[in-house]
Design an enzyme around this catalytic site. Structure first.
Site, mmCIF file in Angstrom:
data_model
loop_
_atom_site.group_PDB
_atom_site.id
_atom_site.type_symbol
_atom_site.label_atom_id
_atom_site.label_comp_id
_atom_site.label_asym_id
_atom_site.label_seq_id
_atom_site.Cartn_x
_atom_site.Cartn_y
_atom_site.Cartn_z
ATOM 1 N N GLU A 64 0.645 -1.456 0.343
ATOM 2 C CA GLU A 64 0.398 0.295 0.117
ATOM 3 C C GLU A 64 1.074 0.874 0.130
ATOM 4 O O GLU A 64 1.456 1.135 1.014
ATOM 5 C CB GLU A 64 -1.298 -0.269 1.246
ATOM 6 N N ASP A 91 5.442 1.439 -3.216
ATOM 7 C CA ASP A 91 4.487 1.318 -4.477
ATOM 8 C C ASP A 91 4.931 -0.554 -4.507
ATOM 9 O O ASP A 91 5.772 -1.258 -5.221
ATOM 10 C CB ASP A 91 5.395 2.341 -5.133
ATOM 11 N N ASP A 114 -7.044 3.719 -8.206
ATOM 12 C CA ASP A 114 -6.924 4.332 -8.534
ATOM 13 C C ASP A 114 -7.629 4.900 -9.925
ATOM 14 O O ASP A 114 -6.552 5.075 -10.711
ATOM 15 C CB ASP A 114 -6.121 6.198 -7.293
ATOM 16 N N ASP A 150 -15.696 0.518 -10.655
ATOM 17 C CA ASP A 150 -15.977 0.992 -10.576
ATOM 18 C C ASP A 150 -16.149 1.805 -11.614
ATOM 19 O O ASP A 150 -17.116 2.439 -12.616
ATOM 20 C CB ASP A 150 -17.151 1.692 -9.501
ATOM 21 N N THR A 187 -13.918 -5.058 -0.343
ATOM 22 C CA THR A 187 -13.173 -4.434 0.023
ATOM 23 C C THR A 187 -13.951 -2.996 0.928
ATOM 24 O O THR A 187 -14.706 -2.961 0.073
ATOM 25 C CB THR A 187 -11.898 -4.148 -1.327
ATOM 26 N N GLU A 190 -15.838 -1.704 -2.310
ATOM 27 C CA GLU A 190 -16.456 -2.385 -3.041
ATOM 28 C C GLU A 190 -17.815 -2.379 -2.143
ATOM 29 O O GLU A 190 -19.153 -1.637 -2.465
ATOM 30 C CB GLU A 190 -16.521 -4.032 -2.863
HETATM 31 C C1 LIG Z 1 -9.367 3.838 -3.881
HETATM 32 S S1 LIG Z 1 -8.410 3.111 -3.596
HETATM 33 C C2 LIG Z 1 -9.180 1.198 -3.654
HETATM 34 C C3 LIG Z 1 -8.499 0.409 -2.225
HETATM 35 C C4 LIG Z 1 -8.883 -1.079 -1.557
HETATM 36 N N1 LIG Z 1 -8.425 -1.159 -2.943
HETATM 37 C C5 LIG Z 1 -10.541 -0.968 -1.740
HETATM 38 O O1 LIG Z 1 -10.620 -1.514 -3.065
HETATM 39 O O2 LIG Z 1 -11.300 -0.355 -0.626
HETATM 40 C C6 LIG Z 1 -7.115 2.795 -3.807
HETATM 41 C C7 LIG Z 1 -5.726 2.169 -3.393
HETATM 42 O O3 LIG Z 1 -4.450 1.982 -4.502
HETATM 43 C C8 LIG Z 1 -3.514 2.028 -3.583
HETATM 44 N N2 LIG Z 1 -2.303 2.764 -4.073
HETATM 45 C C9 LIG Z 1 -2.245 3.889 -4.970
HETATM 46 N N3 LIG Z 1 -1.057 3.512 -6.111
HETATM 47 C C10 LIG Z 1 -0.394 2.221 -5.390
HETATM 48 C C11 LIG Z 1 0.801 1.996 -5.815
HETATM 49 N N4 LIG Z 1 1.510 2.043 -6.922
HETATM 50 N N5 LIG Z 1 1.158 0.843 -4.825
HETATM 51 C C12 LIG Z 1 0.770 0.770 -3.879
HETATM 52 N N6 LIG Z 1 -0.315 0.937 -3.352
HETATM 53 C C13 LIG Z 1 -1.715 2.320 -4.485
HETATM 54 C C14 LIG Z 1 -3.700 4.014 -3.097
HETATM 55 O O4 LIG Z 1 -2.817 4.851 -2.035
HETATM 56 C C15 LIG Z 1 -5.010 3.618 -2.206
HETATM 57 O O5 LIG Z 1 -5.417 2.964 -1.139
#
Ligand SMILES: C[S@@+](CC[C@H](N)C(=O)[O-])C[C@H]1O[C@@H](n2cnc3c(N)ncnc32)[C@H](O)[C@@H]1O
Length: 210
Positions: A64, A91, A114, A150, A187, A190
């Site tokens: 994360e 990352d 994202d 989504d 999640t 979700e």
């Molecule tokens: C929209 S949230 C979704 C979180 C979770 N998967 C859920 O469905 O509840 C996207 C997550 O991906 C993480 N994220 C974005 N780019 C990332 C990367 N390169 N490596 C790891 N995490 C990342 C963000 O910090 C965020 O917590």
């Protein structure tokens, strides 16, 4: 005066990306040689907790980027004394590229990445060609990639990217399950989107033999 809350030690649930071997040894990280599933961007960690509880014979690792969420996910895991979950703040693209041994993962999960709506920001999307190539390298033959979003446009991009990797066979999309309680969702995102009634696009792929 209220009692001060006990602090939760998350050290044994988090790994420092910069201290990790490249590639890592899963048995030395988890203390056993059970199958490993990796989640890209677990956010607050609901998938990790639910999946690791339901599958105690598998190990789960969430990578994360947001330190705040990595800490929160690790705290939730620590509170449950789970022994099959680890969280790496950092990352996931870097982790997959440098630290995942070839053909060593049973599954990879990418849920609600994202969307980065603005055109000039789209290059920040995590689900892009380098990630697919690294997932293909990291999954064991027969291992699965599961994706949900989504955002219909992003889903189209994901499917187009996957179709450029013929070693992946598309599986029937998983059916959303009917939640039995308030945290019985795939999640955190979700949960939010289903409660809002938004459509969710899901796909699963199996990595074929070399
Ligand atoms: C929209 S949230 C979704 C979180 C979770 N998967 C859920 O469905 O509840 C996207 C997550 O991906 C993480 N994220 C974005 N780019 C990332 C990367 N390169 N490596 C790891 N995490 C990342 C963000 O910090 C965020 O917590």
């Amino acid at each position: 005066m209220p009692e001060p809350r006990p602090t939760i030690d998350i050290a044994r649930y988090t790994l420092d990306l910069w201290q990790l071997e490249a590639p890592v040894s899963w048995p030395s990280l988890f203390g056993n040689d059970r199958p490993v599933e990796l989640e890209v961007g677990p956010g607050k960690g609901l998938f990790l907790i639910n999946a690791a509880t339901a599958n105690p014979s598998h190990n789960f690792l969430g990578v994360e980027l947001a330190r705040k969420y990595a800490r929160l996910a690790a705290t939730r895991v620590a509170k449950r004394n789970m022994t099959n979950v680890l969280v790496v703040p950092g990352d996931a693209r870097l982790f997959l590229a440098r630290h995942v041994p070839p053909a060593s993962l049973r599954a990879v999960h990418v849920y609600f990445p994202d969307p980065w709506w603005k055109k000039r920001h789209k290059k920040r999307r995590v689900f892009a060609e380098p990630l697919v190539a690294d997932v293909e390298r990291g999954l064991e033959p027969g291992g699965n990639l599961h994706v949900a979003t989504d955002v219909e446009e992003y889903f189209g991009v994901i499917r187009a990217l996957m179709s450029g990797h013929p070693r992946f066979q598309e599986l029937p999309p998983p059916e959303p399950k009917s939640p039995e309680h308030d945290l019985d969702y795939l999640t955190n995102f979700e949960r939010k989107y289903r409660l809002e009634g938004r459509p969710i696009f899901r796909a699963s792929y199996r990595r074929g033999p070399p």
